[in-house]
Every structure is written in structure tokens, then in C-alpha cells.
Design a protein around this motif. Sequence first.
Motif, PDB file in Angstrom:
ATOM      1  N   THR A 118       0.842  -1.199   0.000  1.00 17.70           N
ATOM      2  CA  THR A 118       0.000   0.000   0.000  1.00 17.70           C
ATOM      3  C   THR A 118       0.876   1.248   0.000  1.00 17.70           C
ATOM      4  OG1 THR A 118      -1.727  -1.150   1.252  1.00 17.70           O
ATOM      5  CG2 THR A 118      -1.799   1.251   1.228  1.00 17.70           C
ATOM      6  N   GLY A 119       0.654   2.128  -0.953  1.00 16.30           N
ATOM      7  CA  GLY A 119       1.417   3.369  -1.038  1.00 16.30           C
ATOM      8  C   GLY A 119       2.759   3.241  -1.720  1.00 16.30           C
ATOM      9  N   VAL A 120       3.142   2.038  -2.134  1.00 15.50           N
ATOM     10  CA  VAL A 120       4.421   1.822  -2.806  1.00 15.50           C
ATOM     11  C   VAL A 120       4.240   2.042  -4.310  1.00 15.50           C
ATOM     12  CG1 VAL A 120       6.211   0.116  -3.346  1.00 15.50           C
ATOM     13  CG2 VAL A 120       5.222   0.221  -1.044  1.00 15.50           C
ATOM     14  N   GLU A 121       5.165   2.794  -4.919  1.00 20.32           N
ATOM     15  CA  GLU A 121       5.098   3.047  -6.358  1.00 20.32           C
ATOM     16  C   GLU A 121       5.367   1.759  -7.136  1.00 20.32           C
ATOM     17  OE1 GLU A 121       4.321   5.647  -8.029  1.00 20.32           O
ATOM     18  OE2 GLU A 121       4.445   7.333  -6.628  1.00 20.32           O
ATOM     19  N   VAL A 122       4.710   1.622  -8.287  1.00 16.34           N
ATOM     20  CA  VAL A 122       4.936   0.491  -9.176  1.00 16.34           C
ATOM     21  C   VAL A 122       5.585   1.005 -10.460  1.00 16.34           C
ATOM     22  CG1 VAL A 122       3.872  -1.360 -10.512  1.00 16.34           C
ATOM     23  CG2 VAL A 122       2.992  -0.806  -8.232  1.00 16.34           C
ATOM     24  N   ILE A 123       6.717   0.430 -10.803  1.00 22.67           N
ATOM     25  CA  ILE A 123       7.444   0.810 -12.022  1.00 22.67           C
ATOM     26  C   ILE A 123       7.085  -0.174 -13.120  1.00 22.67           C
ATOM     27  CG2 ILE A 123       9.716   1.164 -13.049  1.00 22.67           C
ATOM     28  CD1 ILE A 123      10.749   1.518 -10.133  1.00 22.67           C
ATOM     29  N   GLU A 124       6.490   0.297 -14.180  1.00 21.21           N
ATOM     30  CA  GLU A 124       6.118  -0.582 -15.283  1.00 21.21           C
ATOM     31  C   GLU A 124       7.370  -1.060 -16.008  1.00 21.21           C
ATOM     32  OE1 GLU A 124       3.202  -1.705 -15.690  1.00 21.21           O
ATOM     33  OE2 GLU A 124       2.225  -0.374 -14.235  1.00 21.21           O
ATOM     34  N   GLN A 125       7.495  -2.374 -16.192  1.00 19.17           N
ATOM     35  CA  GLN A 125       8.697  -2.916 -16.824  1.00 19.17           C
ATOM     36  C   GLN A 125       8.748  -2.617 -18.316  1.00 19.17           C
ATOM     37  OE1 GLN A 125       9.366  -4.888 -13.063  1.00 19.17           O
ATOM     38  NE2 GLN A 125      10.491  -3.710 -14.425  1.00 19.17           N
ATOM     39  N   THR A 126       7.580  -2.534 -18.939  1.00 20.83           N
ATOM     40  CA  THR A 126       7.575  -2.354 -20.387  1.00 20.83           C
ATOM     41  C   THR A 126       8.021  -0.962 -20.806  1.00 20.83           C
ATOM     42  OG1 THR A 126       5.226  -1.781 -20.261  1.00 20.83           O
ATOM     43  CG2 THR A 126       5.780  -4.073 -20.731  1.00 20.83           C
ATOM     44  N   GLU A 127       7.870   0.016 -19.921  1.00 24.06           N
ATOM     45  CA  GLU A 127       8.214   1.395 -20.268  1.00 24.06           C
ATOM     46  C   GLU A 127       8.689   2.107 -18.994  1.00 24.06           C
ATOM     47  OE1 GLU A 127       6.201   4.889 -23.052  1.00 24.06           O
ATOM     48  OE2 GLU A 127       5.112   3.066 -22.538  1.00 24.06           O
ATOM     49  N   PRO A 128       9.912   1.811 -18.539  1.00 22.77           N
ATOM     50  CA  PRO A 128      10.369   2.346 -17.244  1.00 22.77           C
ATOM     51  C   PRO A 128      10.330   3.864 -17.203  1.00 22.77           C
ATOM     52  CG  PRO A 128      11.850   0.640 -18.049  1.00 22.77           C
ATOM     53  CD  PRO A 128      10.916   0.956 -19.170  1.00 22.77           C
ATOM     54  N   ASP A 129       9.768   4.394 -16.134  1.00 25.77           N
ATOM     55  CA  ASP A 129       9.602   5.829 -15.949  1.00 25.77           C
ATOM     56  C   ASP A 129      10.780   6.363 -15.138  1.00 25.77           C
ATOM     57  OD1 ASP A 129       8.809   8.387 -15.324  1.00 25.77           O
ATOM     58  OD2 ASP A 129       6.711   7.843 -14.948  1.00 25.77           O
ATOM     59  N   LEU A 130      11.847   6.751 -15.825  1.00 28.47           N
ATOM     60  CA  LEU A 130      13.038   7.233 -15.133  1.00 28.47           C
ATOM     61  C   LEU A 130      12.775   8.539 -14.393  1.00 28.47           C
ATOM     62  CD1 LEU A 130      15.900   6.503 -17.693  1.00 28.47           C
ATOM     63  CD2 LEU A 130      14.913   5.026 -15.946  1.00 28.47           C
TER      64      LEU A 130
END
Length: 336
Positions: A118-130
Motif C-alpha cells: 500500500t502506497g508503494v510506487e509500481v514501475i512498469e517494466q515495459t516502459e520504465p519511468d526514469l
Amino acid sequence: MTVLDRCLPPAPMPLSDDVTRRRFIQGVGAVGLTWVLAGCGGATPVAGEQAPAEGDTVTVDNRFGSFQVPREPQRVVGWEGRRDLETALALGLTPIAVGSNALGDDRQPAPFVPVDLTGVEVIEQTEPDLELIATLTPDLILTRDSNIEELLDRIRTLAPLVPVGGDGPWRPELESIAAALRREEQLSGPLGEYDRRRAEIQQRHADRIDSAVLAVVQYQEGTFYSSATDGFYLQANTLADLGGTHLPFLEEGGEAFTGDGFSAERTSELAGADAIVLITNTPDERSLLDASPLWQQLPAVAAGRVVESDFRTNYGSVYAAGACLDLLDRTYATLA
């Protein structure tokens, strides 16, 4: 110019289209940053904050470079997914961001991973958001390098990097990372529990482990996949850790099965297995397999000696390996 633009060299691939200055500013406020990136030299404290003293860091050398890592990292990012999330937790670190590969379709980790995201950011693997990662100002990033080669030069400027999740066995890697970060004591709990459960299962099924032959296979779209016990599949790795025997056909095929598999027409090759660990991802796939006469003719299937799992036990670290112990415990129990 954003924080990321100031800090990083020219990008080898474009950032995602939805990264805008407005999102960046909102992201900074949302995570309550006390650090900002300055230049290309790493992190600089905001007024009123103090940078870690030299004695509060450890030098970590790995294939990514040489880094000064805080002895007590507070802003850990698990870039790639399952194994780096488990590694962080086993070392007593709570991540502020995780890779989407660590999550299922319900956007939650596997039930055997002891964490509330809960509250943790999720980084999408297909398009990493640097840009998003820059706003989080991590003080440690755990990541694989196999999928992010083109981004490595940029990621190195964001935080110290520790490689996690190669193709080798999980335990030596976990122990090596713990030693590098001076966090060996943190492993006594999770590794001790794993070893206790392994010994318990070995004692309970001693005769079956000595005599039975198991097959670990994944069925997907008409094809079976597997690996040798020193290959990719964690279920097979754990079978070897218990001292069990894998079906020779699968062991001899080795890593070739991981990539190419073998067709359902060769189902009879599994006839030598006394029991089967079956990995399927959807009820429809299991139904298709159950409808196959070749599958139903296997001795293990006819005798009801099949235990099913899903892909979440295919790969990971100490917690996924513990789930594999439970899976194998149930599989050996079918031979009673």
C-alpha cells in the motif's frame, strides 16, 4: 529542464509520453522529498538535512561499478520485479517502489511474499519511468541488467546499484548481497525458516525422496516447458535442494526446454514420473490439458499424483523457494 535532464546524459531511448513537468512536480509533493538530485554527482541534501557521514556507508563493488551505499538504506527501489523484492525484504529493507513484474494481474505480490505494498510506487517494466524514479530519490536500486542494458548509464546516476536476479541459484546470490551490504544478520530469520522447513520435509518424506521420480513442467498454449534442476525453474531447483530426483528426460533436456519447450504430442515422455508438479497460468489451460487423452494416460495423472501451481513459484528468492517447498511437500504426499 527536469531533475532527470540535469543529471543524466542523453537518453538512448525516449521516456514515456505521459511524463510531464506537471506530473513531476506532483510526484515530488506526493512522496515528500527531502533530497534533490544535483548535477551528475548523485544526491545533495536540502537545507536542514544532513548527508550520511562517511562511516554510515559501505563500499559495494559489482559489475555495475563501485558505490557508497548507506548502511541503513531508507529509499530502496526494486527495479526489476520478483527476486529483487524478495531480496530487499529478506535483508530487512522496505522498498518505496517495485517493478510490475513482482505483481500479479491483481497488482498484488504473491501471497507468500510478506509485504504490504500500500502506497508503494509500481514501475512498469515495459516502459520504465526514469523521471518518476528520479523524484523518489532512491538511496539503493536493486535491479537486473539483462533487460535494461540501454538504460544502465542513466540509472547509475540515480543511486547505488546492486545486481539481483541472474540465472544462477538464489541462495548464493542472496548471501553475497547480504555480505556486501553488511546485513548478514538479517538473513538468519528467513534462511533459518527455510532450512527448518526443508529439514522437516526431508524427514517426513525420506523414503519417497530417495525413490520417487518427479517431473516439474509448465503447460502453456499446447507446449510443455521445464528446465534441469540447475536451470531457470525454481521448483526444479528446490527439488534438488531437497535431494529429490527429476525426470531424466527433463534433466537431460536442460535449458533448451525453458526457451523451446516440447509439444503436447510428446506428453508420453512424462510417463516415467511418479508424480508431477504442474504449472498452469489459467483455468482454461488446465482444462485443455485435462481434456487431452495423452495427458490422462500418464500413470501419475491416472493415479491423481499431480499438484498444481502457477507461474509465481517459477522464479524468486527465499520466499518463493519456501512456497516451492510447500508445493513439493504436497507432491510427495500424493505418493503415500
